[in-house]
Motif scaffolding. Structure first.
Motif, PDB file in Angstrom:
ATOM      1  N   ASP A 129      24.326 -17.385  14.372  1.00 53.82           N
ATOM      2  CA  ASP A 129      23.622 -17.780  13.067  1.00 53.82           C
ATOM      3  C   ASP A 129      22.871 -16.786  12.531  1.00 53.82           C
ATOM      4  O   ASP A 129      22.748 -16.697  11.352  1.00 53.82           O
ATOM      5  CB  ASP A 129      23.207 -19.339  13.057  1.00 53.82           C
ATOM      6  CG  ASP A 129      24.244 -20.371  13.352  1.00 53.82           C
ATOM      7  OD1 ASP A 129      24.964 -20.595  12.626  1.00 53.82           O
ATOM      8  OD2 ASP A 129      24.077 -20.769  14.594  1.00 53.82           O
ATOM      9  N   ARG A 130      22.226 -16.229  13.559  1.00 46.59           N
ATOM     10  CA  ARG A 130      21.076 -15.035  13.090  1.00 46.59           C
ATOM     11  C   ARG A 130      20.800 -14.158  14.240  1.00 46.59           C
ATOM     12  O   ARG A 130      20.887 -14.560  15.407  1.00 46.59           O
ATOM     13  CB  ARG A 130      19.744 -15.833  12.482  1.00 46.59           C
ATOM     14  CG  ARG A 130      18.744 -14.769  12.470  1.00 46.59           C
ATOM     15  CD  ARG A 130      18.781 -13.756  11.337  1.00 46.59           C
ATOM     16  NE  ARG A 130      19.532 -14.057  10.229  1.00 46.59           N
ATOM     17  CZ  ARG A 130      18.896 -14.644   9.112  1.00 46.59           C
ATOM     18  NH1 ARG A 130      17.607 -14.847   9.053  1.00 46.59           N
ATOM     19  NH2 ARG A 130      19.418 -14.991   8.004  1.00 46.59           N
ATOM     20  N   HIS A 178      26.430  -5.867   8.764  1.00 45.11           N
ATOM     21  CA  HIS A 178      26.509  -7.130   8.827  1.00 45.11           C
ATOM     22  C   HIS A 178      25.041  -7.789   8.621  1.00 45.11           C
ATOM     23  O   HIS A 178      24.441  -8.332   8.993  1.00 45.11           O
ATOM     24  CB  HIS A 178      26.749  -7.982   9.977  1.00 45.11           C
ATOM     25  CG  HIS A 178      27.964  -7.343  10.845  1.00 45.11           C
ATOM     26  ND1 HIS A 178      29.309  -8.109  10.520  1.00 45.11           N
ATOM     27  CD2 HIS A 178      28.370  -6.766  11.616  1.00 45.11           C
ATOM     28  CE1 HIS A 178      30.164  -7.361  11.235  1.00 45.11           C
ATOM     29  NE2 HIS A 178      29.472  -6.570  11.872  1.00 45.11           N
ATOM     30  N   PRO A 179      24.631  -7.476   7.076  1.00 49.54           N
ATOM     31  CA  PRO A 179      23.369  -7.434   6.709  1.00 49.54           C
ATOM     32  C   PRO A 179      23.049  -9.200   6.646  1.00 49.54           C
ATOM     33  O   PRO A 179      21.844  -9.341   6.667  1.00 49.54           O
ATOM     34  CB  PRO A 179      23.429  -6.884   5.200  1.00 49.54           C
ATOM     35  CG  PRO A 179      24.868  -7.090   4.911  1.00 49.54           C
ATOM     36  CD  PRO A 179      25.607  -6.740   5.927  1.00 49.54           C
ATOM     37  N   SER A 180      23.882 -10.003   6.411  1.00 49.94           N
ATOM     38  CA  SER A 180      23.482 -11.462   6.171  1.00 49.94           C
ATOM     39  C   SER A 180      23.150 -11.972   7.661  1.00 49.94           C
ATOM     40  O   SER A 180      22.589 -12.892   7.671  1.00 49.94           O
ATOM     41  CB  SER A 180      24.593 -12.248   5.657  1.00 49.94           C
ATOM     42  OG  SER A 180      25.763 -12.280   6.304  1.00 49.94           O
ATOM     43  N   ARG A 181      23.626 -11.517   8.520  1.00 46.90           N
ATOM     44  CA  ARG A 181      23.222 -12.081   9.992  1.00 46.90           C
ATOM     45  C   ARG A 181      22.670 -11.361  10.886  1.00 46.90           C
ATOM     46  O   ARG A 181      21.673 -11.903  11.447  1.00 46.90           O
ATOM     47  CB  ARG A 181      24.862 -12.071  10.719  1.00 46.90           C
ATOM     48  CG  ARG A 181      24.609 -12.749  12.112  1.00 46.90           C
ATOM     49  CD  ARG A 181      26.156 -12.639  12.859  1.00 46.90           C
ATOM     50  NE  ARG A 181      26.669 -11.614  13.384  1.00 46.90           N
ATOM     51  CZ  ARG A 181      26.459 -10.780  14.328  1.00 46.90           C
ATOM     52  NH1 ARG A 181      25.532 -10.968  15.103  1.00 46.90           N
ATOM     53  NH2 ARG A 181      27.235  -9.630  14.372  1.00 46.90           N
ATOM     54  N   ARG A 183      19.657  -8.914  11.201  1.00 39.67           N
ATOM     55  CA  ARG A 183      18.284  -8.609  10.532  1.00 39.67           C
ATOM     56  C   ARG A 183      17.453  -7.468  11.456  1.00 39.67           C
ATOM     57  O   ARG A 183      17.276  -7.816  12.412  1.00 39.67           O
ATOM     58  CB  ARG A 183      17.452  -9.532  10.284  1.00 39.67           C
ATOM     59  CG  ARG A 183      18.166 -10.649   9.367  1.00 39.67           C
ATOM     60  CD  ARG A 183      18.465 -10.175   7.945  1.00 39.67           C
ATOM     61  NE  ARG A 183      19.372 -10.977   6.978  1.00 39.67           N
ATOM     62  CZ  ARG A 183      18.601 -11.995   6.273  1.00 39.67           C
ATOM     63  NH1 ARG A 183      17.311 -11.918   6.261  1.00 39.67           N
ATOM     64  NH2 ARG A 183      19.430 -12.666   5.553  1.00 39.67           N
ATOM     65  N   LEU A 201      12.253 -15.000   9.859  1.00 31.91           N
ATOM     66  CA  LEU A 201      13.841 -15.065  10.035  1.00 31.91           C
ATOM     67  C   LEU A 201      14.529 -16.195  10.532  1.00 31.91           C
ATOM     68  O   LEU A 201      15.822 -16.445  10.390  1.00 31.91           O
ATOM     69  CB  LEU A 201      14.335 -13.554  10.540  1.00 31.91           C
ATOM     70  CG  LEU A 201      13.771 -12.458   9.894  1.00 31.91           C
ATOM     71  CD1 LEU A 201      14.065 -11.186  10.731  1.00 31.91           C
ATOM     72  CD2 LEU A 201      14.570 -12.367   8.449  1.00 31.91           C
ATOM     73  N   GLU A 204      14.458 -19.428   8.552  1.00 31.76           N
ATOM     74  CA  GLU A 204      15.533 -19.468   7.451  1.00 31.76           C
ATOM     75  C   GLU A 204      16.838 -20.343   8.193  1.00 31.76           C
ATOM     76  O   GLU A 204      17.604 -20.913   7.030  1.00 31.76           O
ATOM     77  CB  GLU A 204      16.083 -18.034   7.445  1.00 31.76           C
ATOM     78  CG  GLU A 204      15.102 -17.363   6.155  1.00 31.76           C
ATOM     79  CD  GLU A 204      15.522 -15.914   5.753  1.00 31.76           C
ATOM     80  OE1 GLU A 204      16.553 -15.639   6.205  1.00 31.76           O
ATOM     81  OE2 GLU A 204      14.793 -15.127   5.255  1.00 31.76           O
ATOM     82  N   VAL A 205      17.012 -20.158   9.406  1.00 31.51           N
ATOM     83  CA  VAL A 205      18.086 -20.893   9.800  1.00 31.51           C
ATOM     84  C   VAL A 205      17.969 -22.159  10.587  1.00 31.51           C
ATOM     85  O   VAL A 205      19.225 -22.751  10.736  1.00 31.51           O
ATOM     86  CB  VAL A 205      18.917 -19.764  10.800  1.00 31.51           C
ATOM     87  CG1 VAL A 205      19.542 -18.666  10.060  1.00 31.51           C
ATOM     88  CG2 VAL A 205      18.229 -19.323  12.189  1.00 31.51           C
TER      89      VAL A 205
END
Length: 207
Positions: A129-130, A178-181, A183, A201, A204-205
């Motif tokens: 997810d991150r 993969h900028p959304s996943r 970081r 960060l 956020e998830v």
């Protein structure tokens, strides 16, 4: 509650294991069900594969190494990660599929199509997810590795500095893809400073 998978990546010595531990402690203080694990590792089979991968006497080529890692990953996902996610836990993993993409793919020369296909097979398509990449110049990371206490040496400890530079650049490339996943987090400074960048960060998830 849906489980969450958060992975920590970066070159050796970047501080990912330290930050994973801090995140686990903070989440635990909130009463969250947290599972901390690592790759390769997390099960008896995967830990056995880890001993082969890090042992400088074996030195498998990148494709052989990838096969070992994917076998370990399959067992790890099936026995540890997926059951934890199914019960709603937050799983924190020190390295995951992105390490194979960088080390065996971008740096090792195995085609990215092959790495990604094997990653999907091993995980049944499971993605984090991150993914938090601790971004640190390899010179500083090398100095940190030299100062670590109680750490056994591995093949990567004797790799030339250029190898580690390529690893750092590989993770930066991955973050751009993969900028959304994925970081990037500045890994410079003390553990408290870095944690202040990491924790938002995570929040956020996990909510």
């Amino acid at each position: 509650m849906k489980g969450r998978l958060i992975t920590f990546e970066g070159c050796d010595g970047c501080g990912k294991s330290t930050q994973l531990g801090r995140v686990a402690m903070r989440l635990g203080e909130t009463g969250c069900d947290v599972v901390s694990t690592r790759e390769p590792g997390g099960t008896a089979l995967a830990e056995a594969a880890r001993r082969i991968v890090v042992d400088p006497t074996f030195a498998p080529d990148p494709l052989t190494e990838l096969f070992l890692l994917e076998a370990a990953r399959r067992d790890h996902v099936r026995r540890v990660i997926r059951p934890a996610l199914d019960r709603g836990a937050v799983v924190l993993c020190d390295r995951f599929v992105d390490s194979s993409t960088v080390y065996q793919g971008i740096v090792g020369g195995v085609s990215l199509a092959t790495v990604e296909r094997l990653n999907r097979l091993a995980t049944d398509g499971l993605e984090p997810d991150r993914t938090i990449v601790l971004d640190l110049d390899p010179e500083t990371a090398l100095e940190r590795r030299r100062n670590r206490d109680g750490e056994g040496g591995s093949r990567q400890d004797t790799a030339p500095l250029e190898f580690h530079r390529r690893v750092v650049e590989g993770f930066r490339t991955l973050a751009a893809r993969h900028p959304s996943r994925v970081r990037l987090v500045d890994g410079r400074g003390g553990p408290d400073e870095v944690f202040a960048r990491v924790w938002p960060l995570v929040e956020e998830v996990v909510g």
